[in-house]
Write a protein that holds these residues in place. Sequence first.
Motif, PDB file in Angstrom:
ATOM      1  N   SER A  13       0.831  -1.205   0.000  1.00 16.33           N
ATOM      2  CA  SER A  13       0.000   0.000   0.000  1.00 16.33           C
ATOM      3  C   SER A  13       0.868   1.259   0.000  1.00 16.33           C
ATOM      4  O   SER A  13       0.441   2.317  -0.481  1.00 16.33           O
ATOM      5  N   ALA A  14       2.106   1.152   0.516  1.00 17.47           N
ATOM      6  CA  ALA A  14       3.018   2.304   0.482  1.00 17.47           C
ATOM      7  C   ALA A  14       3.367   2.675  -0.948  1.00 17.47           C
ATOM      8  O   ALA A  14       3.484   3.869  -1.292  1.00 17.47           O
ATOM      9  N   ASP A  15       3.538   1.663  -1.819  1.00 15.02           N
ATOM     10  CA  ASP A  15       3.819   1.933  -3.231  1.00 15.02           C
ATOM     11  C   ASP A  15       2.641   2.647  -3.886  1.00 15.02           C
ATOM     12  O   ASP A  15       2.812   3.570  -4.690  1.00 15.02           O
ATOM     13  N   VAL A  16       1.423   2.191  -3.548  1.00 12.74           N
ATOM     14  CA  VAL A  16       0.219   2.826  -4.093  1.00 12.74           C
ATOM     15  C   VAL A  16       0.130   4.267  -3.616  1.00 12.74           C
ATOM     16  O   VAL A  16      -0.157   5.186  -4.390  1.00 12.74           O
ATOM     17  N   ALA A  17       0.399   4.475  -2.325  1.00 13.50           N
ATOM     18  CA  ALA A  17       0.329   5.824  -1.761  1.00 13.50           C
ATOM     19  C   ALA A  17       1.340   6.746  -2.429  1.00 13.50           C
ATOM     20  O   ALA A  17       1.043   7.914  -2.743  1.00 13.50           O
ATOM     21  N   ARG A  18       2.550   6.232  -2.667  1.00 10.25           N
ATOM     22  CA  ARG A  18       3.601   7.040  -3.288  1.00 10.25           C
ATOM     23  C   ARG A  18       3.209   7.458  -4.701  1.00 10.25           C
ATOM     24  O   ARG A  18       3.367   8.622  -5.092  1.00 10.25           O
ATOM     25  N   LEU A  19       2.668   6.506  -5.488  1.00  9.43           N
ATOM     26  CA  LEU A  19       2.284   6.821  -6.863  1.00  9.43           C
ATOM     27  C   LEU A  19       1.089   7.771  -6.915  1.00  9.43           C
ATOM     28  O   LEU A  19       1.032   8.663  -7.759  1.00  9.43           O
ATOM     29  N   ALA A  20       0.163   7.596  -5.990  1.00 11.93           N
ATOM     30  CA  ALA A  20      -1.037   8.434  -5.988  1.00 11.93           C
ATOM     31  C   ALA A  20      -0.802   9.779  -5.318  1.00 11.93           C
ATOM     32  O   ALA A  20      -1.628  10.694  -5.450  1.00 11.93           O
ATOM     33  N   GLY A  21       0.301   9.897  -4.552  1.00 11.08           N
ATOM     34  CA  GLY A  21       0.591  11.151  -3.860  1.00 11.08           C
ATOM     35  C   GLY A  21      -0.298  11.383  -2.667  1.00 11.08           C
ATOM     36  O   GLY A  21      -0.700  12.522  -2.388  1.00 11.08           O
ATOM     37  N   VAL A  22      -0.639  10.292  -1.965  1.00 15.80           N
ATOM     38  CA  VAL A  22      -1.496  10.399  -0.773  1.00 15.80           C
ATOM     39  C   VAL A  22      -0.856   9.587   0.355  1.00 15.80           C
ATOM     40  O   VAL A  22       0.170   8.925   0.178  1.00 15.80           O
ATOM     41  N   SER A  23      -1.479   9.619   1.527  1.00 11.89           N
ATOM     42  CA  SER A  23      -0.971   8.855   2.665  1.00 11.89           C
ATOM     43  C   SER A  23      -1.427   7.397   2.570  1.00 11.89           C
ATOM     44  O   SER A  23      -2.383   7.063   1.864  1.00 11.89           O
ATOM     45  N   ARG A  24      -0.734   6.517   3.319  1.00 14.34           N
ATOM     46  CA  ARG A  24      -1.150   5.103   3.350  1.00 14.34           C
ATOM     47  C   ARG A  24      -2.531   4.973   3.978  1.00 14.34           C
ATOM     48  O   ARG A  24      -3.307   4.093   3.604  1.00 14.34           O
ATOM     49  N   ALA A  25      -2.842   5.865   4.927  1.00 18.04           N
ATOM     50  CA  ALA A  25      -4.165   5.816   5.555  1.00 18.04           C
ATOM     51  C   ALA A  25      -5.258   6.071   4.521  1.00 18.04           C
ATOM     52  O   ALA A  25      -6.299   5.399   4.504  1.00 18.04           O
ATOM     53  N   THR A  26      -4.998   7.038   3.618  1.00 16.10           N
ATOM     54  CA  THR A  26      -5.986   7.326   2.569  1.00 16.10           C
ATOM     55  C   THR A  26      -6.159   6.132   1.645  1.00 16.10           C
ATOM     56  O   THR A  26      -7.287   5.791   1.247  1.00 16.10           O
ATOM     57  N   VAL A  27      -5.047   5.478   1.298  1.00 12.22           N
ATOM     58  CA  VAL A  27      -5.130   4.274   0.474  1.00 12.22           C
ATOM     59  C   VAL A  27      -5.994   3.214   1.166  1.00 12.22           C
ATOM     60  O   VAL A  27      -6.849   2.585   0.545  1.00 12.22           O
ATOM     61  N   SER A  28      -5.781   3.045   2.469  1.00 13.52           N
ATOM     62  CA  SER A  28      -6.557   2.073   3.225  1.00 13.52           C
ATOM     63  C   SER A  28      -8.034   2.428   3.226  1.00 13.52           C
ATOM     64  O   SER A  28      -8.894   1.569   3.020  1.00 13.52           O
ATOM     65  N   PHE A  29      -8.349   3.724   3.442  1.00  9.39           N
ATOM     66  CA  PHE A  29      -9.747   4.149   3.462  1.00  9.39           C
ATOM     67  C   PHE A  29     -10.431   3.851   2.126  1.00  9.39           C
ATOM     68  O   PHE A  29     -11.569   3.382   2.081  1.00  9.39           O
ATOM     69  N   VAL A  30      -9.718   4.112   1.022  1.00  7.13           N
ATOM     70  CA  VAL A  30     -10.311   3.931  -0.304  1.00  7.13           C
ATOM     71  C   VAL A  30     -10.473   2.450  -0.642  1.00  7.13           C
ATOM     72  O   VAL A  30     -11.552   2.005  -1.037  1.00  7.13           O
ATOM     73  N   LEU A  31      -9.384   1.689  -0.495  1.00 10.23           N
ATOM     74  CA  LEU A  31      -9.416   0.288  -0.940  1.00 10.23           C
ATOM     75  C   LEU A  31     -10.268  -0.599  -0.043  1.00 10.23           C
ATOM     76  O   LEU A  31     -10.792  -1.626  -0.496  1.00 10.23           O
ATOM     77  N   ASN A  32     -10.428  -0.212   1.227  1.00 10.12           N
ATOM     78  CA  ASN A  32     -11.270  -0.988   2.138  1.00 10.12           C
ATOM     79  C   ASN A  32     -12.663  -0.400   2.269  1.00 10.12           C
ATOM     80  O   ASN A  32     -13.475  -0.916   3.032  1.00 10.12           O
ATOM     81  N   ASP A  33     -12.911   0.676   1.495  1.00  9.44           N
ATOM     82  CA  ASP A  33     -14.224   1.338   1.512  1.00  9.44           C
ATOM     83  C   ASP A  33     -14.658   1.629   2.945  1.00  9.44           C
ATOM     84  O   ASP A  33     -15.775   1.331   3.349  1.00  9.44           O
ATOM     85  N   THR A  34     -13.741   2.175   3.728  1.00  6.42           N
ATOM     86  CA  THR A  34     -13.991   2.431   5.148  1.00  6.42           C
ATOM     87  C   THR A  34     -15.046   3.519   5.317  1.00  6.42           C
ATOM     88  O   THR A  34     -14.944   4.608   4.741  1.00  6.42           O
ATOM     89  N   GLN A  35     -16.073   3.189   6.093  1.00  4.70           N
ATOM     90  CA  GLN A  35     -17.154   4.143   6.325  1.00  4.70           C
ATOM     91  C   GLN A  35     -16.697   5.212   7.329  1.00  4.70           C
ATOM     92  O   GLN A  35     -15.884   4.951   8.218  1.00  4.70           O
ATOM     93  N   GLY A  36     -17.226   6.389   7.216  1.00  5.55           N
ATOM     94  CA  GLY A  36     -16.933   7.448   8.173  1.00  5.55           C
ATOM     95  C   GLY A  36     -15.722   8.288   7.816  1.00  5.55           C
ATOM     96  O   GLY A  36     -15.372   9.213   8.555  1.00  5.55           O
ATOM     97  N   HIS A  37     -15.037   7.964   6.731  1.00  2.00           N
ATOM     98  CA  HIS A  37     -13.868   8.740   6.300  1.00  2.00           C
ATOM     99  C   HIS A  37     -14.146   9.310   4.914  1.00  2.00           C
ATOM    100  O   HIS A  37     -14.297   8.556   3.948  1.00  2.00           O
ATOM    101  N   ARG A  38     -14.207  10.619   4.819  1.00  2.00           N
ATOM    102  CA  ARG A  38     -14.528  11.259   3.551  1.00  2.00           C
ATOM    103  C   ARG A  38     -13.270  11.408   2.707  1.00  2.00           C
ATOM    104  O   ARG A  38     -12.265  11.969   3.154  1.00  2.00           O
ATOM    105  N   VAL A  39     -13.347  10.922   1.490  1.00  4.07           N
ATOM    106  CA  VAL A  39     -12.256  11.053   0.527  1.00  4.07           C
ATOM    107  C   VAL A  39     -12.863  11.611  -0.748  1.00  4.07           C
ATOM    108  O   VAL A  39     -13.884  11.115  -1.230  1.00  4.07           O
ATOM    109  N   SER A  40     -12.259  12.653  -1.293  1.00  7.40           N
ATOM    110  CA  SER A  40     -12.831  13.281  -2.488  1.00  7.40           C
ATOM    111  C   SER A  40     -12.839  12.305  -3.658  1.00  7.40           C
ATOM    112  O   SER A  40     -12.037  11.355  -3.711  1.00  7.40           O
ATOM    113  N   ALA A  41     -13.730  12.564  -4.593  1.00  2.00           N
ATOM    114  CA  ALA A  41     -13.844  11.706  -5.774  1.00  2.00           C
ATOM    115  C   ALA A  41     -12.541  11.685  -6.557  1.00  2.00           C
ATOM    116  O   ALA A  41     -12.125  10.638  -7.082  1.00  2.00           O
TER     117      ALA A  41
END
Length: 335
Positions: A13-41
Amino acid sequence: MAKDTHVPASITSADVARLAGVSRATVSFVLNDTQGHRVSANTRARVLDAAKQLGYVPHAAARSLRAGRSNLVLMPASISAVGRLVSDWVDDLHSELDRLGYTAVLHAGRFADPVDAARAWAELRPAAVVALDGDRFTAQAADLLTRAGVRGLLAFAAHPVEGVHTIGFDHTRIGATAAEHLIARGRTRIGVVMPQERGLGTLAEPRLAGAESVAARHPATVTPLELAYTRESALDLARRWPSLGLDAVFAYNDEYAALLLHAFQAEGIAVPDDVAIVGCDDLVLSALQQPALTTVRLELPSAARIAEAVHELVETGTAAPVPAVEAVLVPRQTS
């Protein structure tokens, strides 16, 4: 020249975060569809695109630890032995479970002891276990799984199992339904096919017992007939048929029934004049035979209803009762 034994490092997930320019936490929120965490489209799209480019696949075990439970629904591989009708139904069940966020997995282990089987299943820490061959489930096995944290235990079985959400599926009724029909048509010497293929005996034996229980109440007899699902085995049985003195056969299912029908026709044995045939499952091929096969249709609860019951068990520990599987005779020309 030395062989290159370098093993490429796995994508994280660190590789994904680096390429996307976001934090690993954001990658986790998106890929796990975590409820309660807003991530822009826009951010969500960048993360998904990066994951796709890198071929990143989330780690199921790690995801389960974060979520506090697994999303696996384990199904013992004995389901492969129950015929095309149920196999197609299981495919539908996989789709319905996927819709609810679960991943259905088959467990191929074969165990003589139900507790040994439960111990092997528990090692995978599934959210639920769905057993079509539930007659081998025991209260001890259910207790072991519950103690291991498995929340949903559902089984198709002839009798209720303590600690398990049980759906009635009595294979003796299938054999009994076939025998009742044949006796009502005047047949008194009934053969019952016992398939020789691995895994089918646990289903064939209660079907034989059901036919025998009906014959015992009438001037009729039941004879078990060993048969492999091969042309050679069917022709061998057809050649021996005149010496057996039988006037009917319950052929376990439609596939064995069709196999026998063609073998009888090859040997000049008239169906239904010389021998009546009944299959099971009401597959499309049964109505297409010449003559069309009489069969026993299994009225199964919908895959969607079973998936909902599994979800209720996992979420709340209880589920609404589900109607039992019914055996219904479909009379056609072979009887």
